[in-house]
Design an enzyme around this catalytic site. Structure first.
Site, PDB file in Angstrom:
ATOM      1  NE  ARG A 148      37.934  44.356  33.251  1.00 43.98           N
ATOM      2  CZ  ARG A 148      39.176  43.945  33.458  1.00 43.98           C
ATOM      3  NH1 ARG A 148      39.995  43.772  32.438  1.00 43.98           N
ATOM      4  NH2 ARG A 148      39.602  43.724  34.664  1.00 43.98           N
ATOM      5  CE  LYS A 165      41.451  46.748  41.340  1.00 51.33           C
ATOM      6  NZ  LYS A 165      41.585  47.278  39.962  1.00 51.33           N
ATOM      7  NE  ARG A 172      35.801  44.859  39.776  1.00 49.99           N
ATOM      8  CZ  ARG A 172      36.913  44.128  39.704  1.00 49.99           C
ATOM      9  NH1 ARG A 172      37.157  43.182  40.555  1.00 49.99           N
ATOM     10  NH2 ARG A 172      37.798  44.368  38.763  1.00 49.99           N
ATOM     11  NE  ARG A 207      42.433  39.489  33.428  1.00 51.89           N
ATOM     12  CZ  ARG A 207      42.261  40.232  34.516  1.00 51.89           C
ATOM     13  NH1 ARG A 207      43.206  40.312  35.430  1.00 51.89           N
ATOM     14  NH2 ARG A 207      41.134  40.885  34.703  1.00 51.89           N
ATOM     15  NE  ARG A 266      45.756  42.883  33.488  1.00 52.05           N
ATOM     16  CZ  ARG A 266      44.854  43.295  34.384  1.00 52.05           C
ATOM     17  NH1 ARG A 266      45.216  43.526  35.644  1.00 52.05           N
ATOM     18  NH2 ARG A 266      43.598  43.505  34.029  1.00 52.05           N
TER      19      ARG A 266
HETATM   20  P1  ADP Z   1      44.714  45.716  38.583  1.00 55.67           P
HETATM   21  O1  ADP Z   1      44.938  44.601  39.573  1.00 55.67           O
HETATM   22  O2  ADP Z   1      44.365  47.020  39.227  1.00 55.67           O
HETATM   23  O3  ADP Z   1      43.742  45.346  37.485  1.00 55.67           O
HETATM   24  P2  ADP Z   1      47.483  45.152  37.748  1.00 55.67           P
HETATM   25  O4  ADP Z   1      48.212  45.182  39.055  1.00 55.67           O
HETATM   26  O5  ADP Z   1      47.267  43.812  37.124  1.00 55.67           O
HETATM   27  O6  ADP Z   1      46.105  45.985  37.845  1.00 55.67           O
HETATM   28  O7  ADP Z   1      48.278  46.099  36.741  1.00 55.67           O
HETATM   29  C1  ADP Z   1      47.837  46.289  35.377  1.00 55.67           C
HETATM   30  C2  ADP Z   1      49.055  46.274  34.435  1.00 55.67           C
HETATM   31  O8  ADP Z   1      49.849  47.442  34.665  1.00 55.67           O
HETATM   32  C3  ADP Z   1      49.979  45.067  34.660  1.00 55.67           C
HETATM   33  O9  ADP Z   1      50.475  44.652  33.415  1.00 55.67           O
HETATM   34  C4  ADP Z   1      51.080  45.612  35.564  1.00 55.67           C
HETATM   35  O10 ADP Z   1      52.301  44.902  35.382  1.00 55.67           O
HETATM   36  C5  ADP Z   1      51.188  47.075  35.101  1.00 55.67           C
HETATM   37  N1  ADP Z   1      51.487  47.998  36.198  1.00 55.67           N
HETATM   38  C6  ADP Z   1      51.107  47.924  37.500  1.00 55.67           C
HETATM   39  N2  ADP Z   1      51.564  48.983  38.218  1.00 55.67           N
HETATM   40  C7  ADP Z   1      52.239  49.774  37.329  1.00 55.67           C
HETATM   41  C8  ADP Z   1      52.950  51.024  37.427  1.00 55.67           C
HETATM   42  N3  ADP Z   1      53.030  51.694  38.584  1.00 55.67           N
HETATM   43  N4  ADP Z   1      53.499  51.518  36.298  1.00 55.67           N
HETATM   44  C9  ADP Z   1      53.403  50.856  35.117  1.00 55.67           C
HETATM   45  N5  ADP Z   1      52.777  49.685  34.945  1.00 55.67           N
HETATM   46  C10 ADP Z   1      52.192  49.138  36.032  1.00 55.67           C
HETATM   47  P1  AMP Z   2      39.959  41.607  38.228  1.00 58.66           P
HETATM   48  O1  AMP Z   2      40.903  40.470  38.114  1.00 58.66           O
HETATM   49  O2  AMP Z   2      39.835  42.133  39.634  1.00 58.66           O
HETATM   50  O3  AMP Z   2      40.224  42.711  37.220  1.00 58.66           O
HETATM   51  O4  AMP Z   2      38.497  41.018  37.893  1.00 58.66           O
HETATM   52  C1  AMP Z   2      38.188  40.495  36.612  1.00 58.66           C
HETATM   53  C2  AMP Z   2      36.684  40.379  36.435  1.00 58.66           C
HETATM   54  O5  AMP Z   2      36.148  39.477  37.420  1.00 58.66           O
HETATM   55  C3  AMP Z   2      35.891  41.682  36.609  1.00 58.66           C
HETATM   56  O6  AMP Z   2      35.869  42.474  35.430  1.00 58.66           O
HETATM   57  C4  AMP Z   2      34.513  41.119  36.982  1.00 58.66           C
HETATM   58  O7  AMP Z   2      33.831  40.627  35.832  1.00 58.66           O
HETATM   59  C5  AMP Z   2      34.866  39.916  37.859  1.00 58.66           C
HETATM   60  N1  AMP Z   2      34.962  40.312  39.283  1.00 58.66           N
HETATM   61  C6  AMP Z   2      36.077  40.274  40.081  1.00 58.66           C
HETATM   62  N2  AMP Z   2      35.798  40.712  41.312  1.00 58.66           N
HETATM   63  C7  AMP Z   2      34.476  41.048  41.313  1.00 58.66           C
HETATM   64  C8  AMP Z   2      33.580  41.591  42.274  1.00 58.66           C
HETATM   65  N3  AMP Z   2      33.989  41.916  43.525  1.00 58.66           N
HETATM   66  N4  AMP Z   2      32.288  41.802  41.910  1.00 58.66           N
HETATM   67  C9  AMP Z   2      31.852  41.495  40.675  1.00 58.66           C
HETATM   68  N5  AMP Z   2      32.641  41.002  39.708  1.00 58.66           N
HETATM   69  C10 AMP Z   2      33.947  40.791  40.009  1.00 58.66           C
END
Ligand code: ADP
Ligand code: AMP
Length: 214
Positions: free
Chosen positions: A171, A13, A88, A160, A127
């Site tokens: 999660r 995302k 969420r 993280r 990541r």
């Molecule tokens: P989210 O915001 O949904 O938690 P991220 O955008 O941070 O996810 O992506 C999670 C991990 O996967 C990151 O390390 C990112 O660089 C990697 N990633 C994102 N999109 C892809 C893809 N299409 N293929 C492989 N790895 C990806």
């Molecule tokens: P993210 O960076 O989007 O993966 O969010 C990391 C963490 O932040 C999540 O696992 C939740 O603990 C908290 N968080 C982020 N956005 C929300 C939301 N909209 N509602 C509740 N918790 C959130």
């Protein structure tokens, strides 16, 4: 244009939201980034949010909704935004819809980035995040130029706390229970679009541009 990114944690995302923000000139609003910035700065909100984040739980709606509504009320969001990590819960989606209704507005697209659970754990453990500027990398798929250092701001990259395998499992459970119902919620509103998130990130983005338009 007001866009919501849906999908499991680690689906991509944030990666796609940043590309959307750049192409369409709208802000990328990530509640996770807002919480992490607060944790880094040692604010009260950050300390409270961290208790939940470290366990893989959602931060309570009372805290989350206010920071999001304050953020989207800012001047730079007037023409639109891409929301990453919010809503969420159905309650968060209801509150956002109500706030938009009041100003005669609505969400244009809810894009679900679809990635099966099997792929997620591998992605999350690879990541690496920059807590200074919010950039994300992947040790295999998107490595930084110098190992462990952010290309954009030169700060150290970290795994993280909530990307450790045990927390990722929590999660994912939380996602299936509380967030996945939003797919049906936005489908009923007629704004849901799904993309395959397992392919290369450039191809995911091409599919999204196909939906949003050039
Ligand atoms: P989210 O915001 O949904 O938690 P991220 O955008 O941070 O996810 O992506 C999670 C991990 O996967 C990151 O390390 C990112 O660089 C990697 N990633 C994102 N999109 C892809 C893809 N299409 N293929 C492989 N790895 C990806
Ligand atoms: P993210 O960076 O989007 O993966 O969010 C990391 C963490 O932040 C999540 O696992 C939740 O603990 C908290 N968080 C982020 N956005 C929300 C939301 N909209 N509602 C509740 N918790 C959130």
């Amino acid at each position: 244009m007001k866009i919501i990114m849906l999908g499991a944690p680690g689906a991509g995302k944030g990666t796609q939201a940043k590309m959307i923000a750049e192409k369409y000139g709208i802000p990328h609003v990530s509640t996770g980034d807002i919480f992490r910035a607060n944790i880094k700065n040692g604010t009260e909100l950050g300390m409270e949010a961290k208790k939940y984040m470290d366990k893989g739980l959602l931060v309570p709606d009372e805290l989350t909704v206010k920071i999001l509504l304050d953020r989207v009320a800012k001047e730079d969001c007037a023409k639109g935004y891409v929301l990453d990590g919010f809503p969420r819960t159905i309650h968060q989606a209801d509150v956002l819809e109500e706030a938009l209704n009041k100003i005669g507005d609505k969400i244009d697209f809810a894009i679900d980035v679809d990635v099966p659970d099997e792929n997620i754990i591998r992605r999350m453990s690879g990541r690496r995040a920059c807590l200074s500027c919010g950039a994300t990398y992947h040790i295999e798929h998107v490595p930084p130029k110098a190992e462990g250092i952010c290309d954009k701001c030169g700060q150290e990259l970290v795994l993280r706390d909530d990307d450790k395998a045990e927390t990722v499992k929590n999660r994912l459970n939380v996602y299936h229970e509380q967030t996945q119902p939003l797919i049906e919620f936005y489908e009923k509103k007629g704004v849901l679009k799904s993309v395959d998130g397992t392919v290369d990130m450039k191809d995911v983005f091409a599919a999204i541009v196909g939906i949003l338009g050039e």
